[in-house]
Write a protein that holds these residues in place. Structure first.
Motif, mmCIF file in Angstrom:
data_model
loop_
_atom_site.group_PDB
_atom_site.id
_atom_site.type_symbol
_atom_site.label_atom_id
_atom_site.label_comp_id
_atom_site.label_asym_id
_atom_site.label_seq_id
_atom_site.Cartn_x
_atom_site.Cartn_y
_atom_site.Cartn_z
ATOM 1 N N THR A 1 0.690 -1.317 0.260
ATOM 2 C CA THR A 1 0.357 -0.256 -0.068
ATOM 3 C C THR A 1 0.603 1.328 -0.399
ATOM 4 N N VAL A 2 0.837 2.413 -0.403
ATOM 5 C CA VAL A 2 1.654 3.179 -0.815
ATOM 6 C C VAL A 2 1.196 4.153 0.279
ATOM 7 N N SER A 3 2.385 5.048 0.617
ATOM 8 C CA SER A 3 2.147 5.673 1.925
ATOM 9 C C SER A 3 2.954 6.562 1.283
ATOM 10 N N THR A 4 3.022 7.851 2.861
ATOM 11 C CA THR A 4 4.114 9.364 2.828
ATOM 12 C C THR A 4 5.175 9.646 2.278
ATOM 13 N N VAL A 5 5.989 7.857 2.340
ATOM 14 C CA VAL A 5 7.966 8.319 2.342
ATOM 15 C C VAL A 5 7.473 8.400 0.501
ATOM 16 N N ASP A 6 6.658 7.363 -0.100
ATOM 17 C CA ASP A 6 6.468 6.615 -2.185
ATOM 18 C C ASP A 6 6.764 8.231 -1.758
ATOM 19 N N ALA A 7 5.731 9.444 -1.696
ATOM 20 C CA ALA A 7 5.535 10.674 -2.316
ATOM 21 C C ALA A 7 7.036 11.074 -2.758
ATOM 22 N N THR A 8 7.827 10.842 -1.398
ATOM 23 C CA THR A 8 9.030 11.549 -1.144
ATOM 24 C C THR A 8 10.038 10.927 -2.012
ATOM 25 N N VAL A 9 10.087 9.180 -2.041
ATOM 26 C CA VAL A 9 11.350 8.683 -2.788
ATOM 27 C C VAL A 9 10.713 8.867 -4.442
ATOM 28 N N PHE A 10 9.310 9.212 -5.121
ATOM 29 C CA PHE A 10 8.885 9.186 -6.002
ATOM 30 C C PHE A 10 9.969 10.301 -6.530
ATOM 31 N N GLY A 11 9.438 11.600 -5.763
ATOM 32 C CA GLY A 11 9.674 12.857 -6.210
ATOM 33 C C GLY A 11 11.533 13.184 -6.415
ATOM 34 N N HIS A 12 12.165 12.468 -5.853
ATOM 35 C CA HIS A 12 13.359 12.361 -6.345
ATOM 36 C C HIS A 12 13.703 11.332 -6.917
ATOM 37 N N LEU A 13 13.440 10.043 -7.394
ATOM 38 C CA LEU A 13 14.356 8.832 -7.752
ATOM 39 C C LEU A 13 13.079 9.827 -9.467
ATOM 40 N N ALA A 14 12.444 9.834 -9.549
ATOM 41 C CA ALA A 14 11.868 10.974 -10.852
ATOM 42 C C ALA A 14 12.519 11.649 -11.293
ATOM 43 N N GLN A 15 13.677 12.608 -10.769
ATOM 44 C CA GLN A 15 14.826 13.205 -11.394
ATOM 45 C C GLN A 15 15.854 12.491 -12.717
ATOM 46 N N ALA A 16 16.442 11.217 -10.975
ATOM 47 C CA ALA A 16 17.555 10.418 -11.830
ATOM 48 C C ALA A 16 16.950 9.420 -12.861
ATOM 49 N N MET A 17 15.444 9.504 -13.366
ATOM 50 C CA MET A 17 14.812 8.767 -14.056
ATOM 51 C C MET A 17 14.647 9.910 -15.826
ATOM 52 N N TRP A 18 14.311 10.759 -15.421
ATOM 53 C CA TRP A 18 13.273 11.250 -16.505
ATOM 54 C C TRP A 18 14.666 12.768 -16.373
ATOM 55 N N THR A 19 15.207 13.364 -15.510
ATOM 56 C CA THR A 19 15.979 14.757 -15.876
ATOM 57 C C THR A 19 17.520 14.485 -15.785
ATOM 58 N N LEU A 20 17.977 13.361 -15.617
ATOM 59 C CA LEU A 20 19.151 13.409 -16.595
ATOM 60 C C LEU A 20 19.707 12.337 -17.198
ATOM 61 N N PRO A 21 19.313 13.091 -18.164
ATOM 62 C CA PRO A 21 20.015 11.527 -19.221
ATOM 63 C C PRO A 21 21.614 11.595 -19.469
ATOM 64 N N GLY A 22 22.102 10.190 -19.607
ATOM 65 C CA GLY A 22 23.483 10.014 -19.729
ATOM 66 C C GLY A 22 24.147 10.201 -18.628
ATOM 67 N N THR A 23 23.434 10.428 -17.643
ATOM 68 C CA THR A 23 24.423 10.174 -16.073
ATOM 69 C C THR A 23 24.327 9.152 -14.979
ATOM 70 N N ARG A 24 25.723 9.083 -14.010
ATOM 71 C CA ARG A 24 25.800 8.256 -13.210
ATOM 72 C C ARG A 24 24.419 7.576 -12.357
ATOM 73 N N PRO A 25 23.995 8.819 -11.770
ATOM 74 C CA PRO A 25 22.481 8.192 -11.797
ATOM 75 C C PRO A 25 20.873 7.563 -11.950
#
Length: 355
Positions: free
Chosen positions: A232-256
């Motif tokens: 079940t989703v909880s508040t921590v998922d909003a936090t983790v997703f908000g940060h990991l989404a940067q690595a997923m979709w805004t940092l092309p070709g980078t180490r993260p």
């Protein structure tokens, strides 16, 4: 003074000086206007409405380049709370972004915003968690926001600044210059804040080592679960997703990005699962989004395009004509459930490339 008197009060150079000074003042005013995104908007009426102030949407289809803005908006969708975005660029009285207004009460800081909404509206994404799980959830939140955040910010605003500059959304006759100035100002701020924090005193390689440890910790904690704390989703998922989404979709070709889409693929699947459930319109170029809860009246669930607004519902998606389509945010294009931890990411990527 003698030289000026010799040149005469009406000399051409004085007129040129006045014109140049006026032009510089006008340019400075315009720059300030664009950087703060100050716009003439109608008076906000926040009575019984959540007004979310945040940075403007970037150009690459991601809702925000700020992990905290993305965290806050994702939380509102997870909690199924109606809200209205307001991209005025105005910081909170504490100098924070994002912040909210509710019944003319201003609250900033994502943690305090969530506490406020829980108290006022009775929402609680963590009610299914026990004391130990709540403690773990808070520890993970602090690791992500106080540690991982800085290493991702370094990658985004220092090492990968050229690519980030392309994503920043600024418009006007001097938009390219303004973006360059804005990004380099942000770069300086990030480096200064990182040095004050302490993490910025390490070498780049050492910072990335710390980033990798944090991401591996998240991957190990997630395992094959649907969400960080279980099914079940909880508040921590909003936090983790908000940060990991940067690595997923805004940092092309980078180490993260290479790490999350390679060895730590379970984190990529986790991000995709949340994106497709709570952000079905992710790649729409909307300046503003009006979010309606599932419990809204049926009349409010009809798609009515308004200027600078679009409709969002967790239970349905709509095509460009406003007609309901069969695919739901809970399934991918094959109809497979996105809650399953074995979502075929390779098949999904191949499908996306063919589109």
């Amino acid at each position: 003074g003698g030289t000026m008197a010799a040149l005469g009060s009406d000399s051409w150079w004085k007129k040129t000086l006045y014109l140049t000074g006026g032009a510089l003042l006008a340019a400075a005013a315009y720059l300030l206007h664009e950087l703060l995104a100050i716009r003439k908007e109608e008076e906000l009426d926040s009575k019984d409405a959540i007004i979310l102030h945040q940075f403007s949407r970037p150009r690459n289809g991601v809702p925000s380049l700020s992990p905290f803005c993305l965290k806050m908006e994702t939380y509102l969708r997870m909690a199924d709370l109606p809200y209205q975005n307001y991209f005025d660029g105005k910081l909170s009285p504490q100098g924070k972004m994002p912040w909210i207004e509710y019944n003319h009460k201003k609250v900033s800081g994502t943690e305090f915003i969530i506490d406020f909404l829980e108290e006022k509206l009775g929402v609680n994404l963590n009610k299914h968690l026990g004391p130990h799980e709540r403690a773990v959830s808070r520890a993970v939140t602090k690791m992500v926001e106080e540690h991982l955040y800085w290493t991702l910010a370094y990658c985004q605003w220092v090492e990968n600044l050229h690519e980030t500059q392309k994503m920043v959304s600024l418009f006007g006759p001097f938009s390219d210059l303004l973006k360059w100035i804005f990004c380099h100002l942000t770069k300086g701020i990030v480096k200064r804040e990182m040095y004050g924090h302490g993490i910025g005193r390490f070498s780049e390689e050492e910072m990335y080592t710390l980033m990798e440890k944090d991401m591996r910790t998240l991957a190990g904690l997630l395992g094959d679960k649907k969400y960080i704390m279980g099914s079940t989703v909880s508040t921590v998922d909003a936090t983790v997703f908000g940060h990991l989404a940067q690595a997923m979709w805004t940092l092309p070709g980078t180490r993260p990005e290479r790490l999350i889409k390679g060895e730590l693929i379970n984190l990529a699947m986790y991000c995709e699962r949340i994106r497709r459930k709570f952000w079905p319109e992710w790649h729409h170029d909307d300046d503003n989004t009006l979010y309606e809860s599932e419990e809204s009246s049926e009349a409010s669930k009809t798609y009515s395009p308004l200027q600078d607004f679009s409709f969002y519902s967790r239970t349905e998606t709509f095509d460009e004509e406003g007609n309901s389509i069969s695919q739901t945010p809970d399934t991918d294009y094959t109809g497979h459930s996105l809650f399953d931890s074995d979502v075929d990411m390779d098949e999904y990527r191949d499908h996306e490339q063919c589109k």
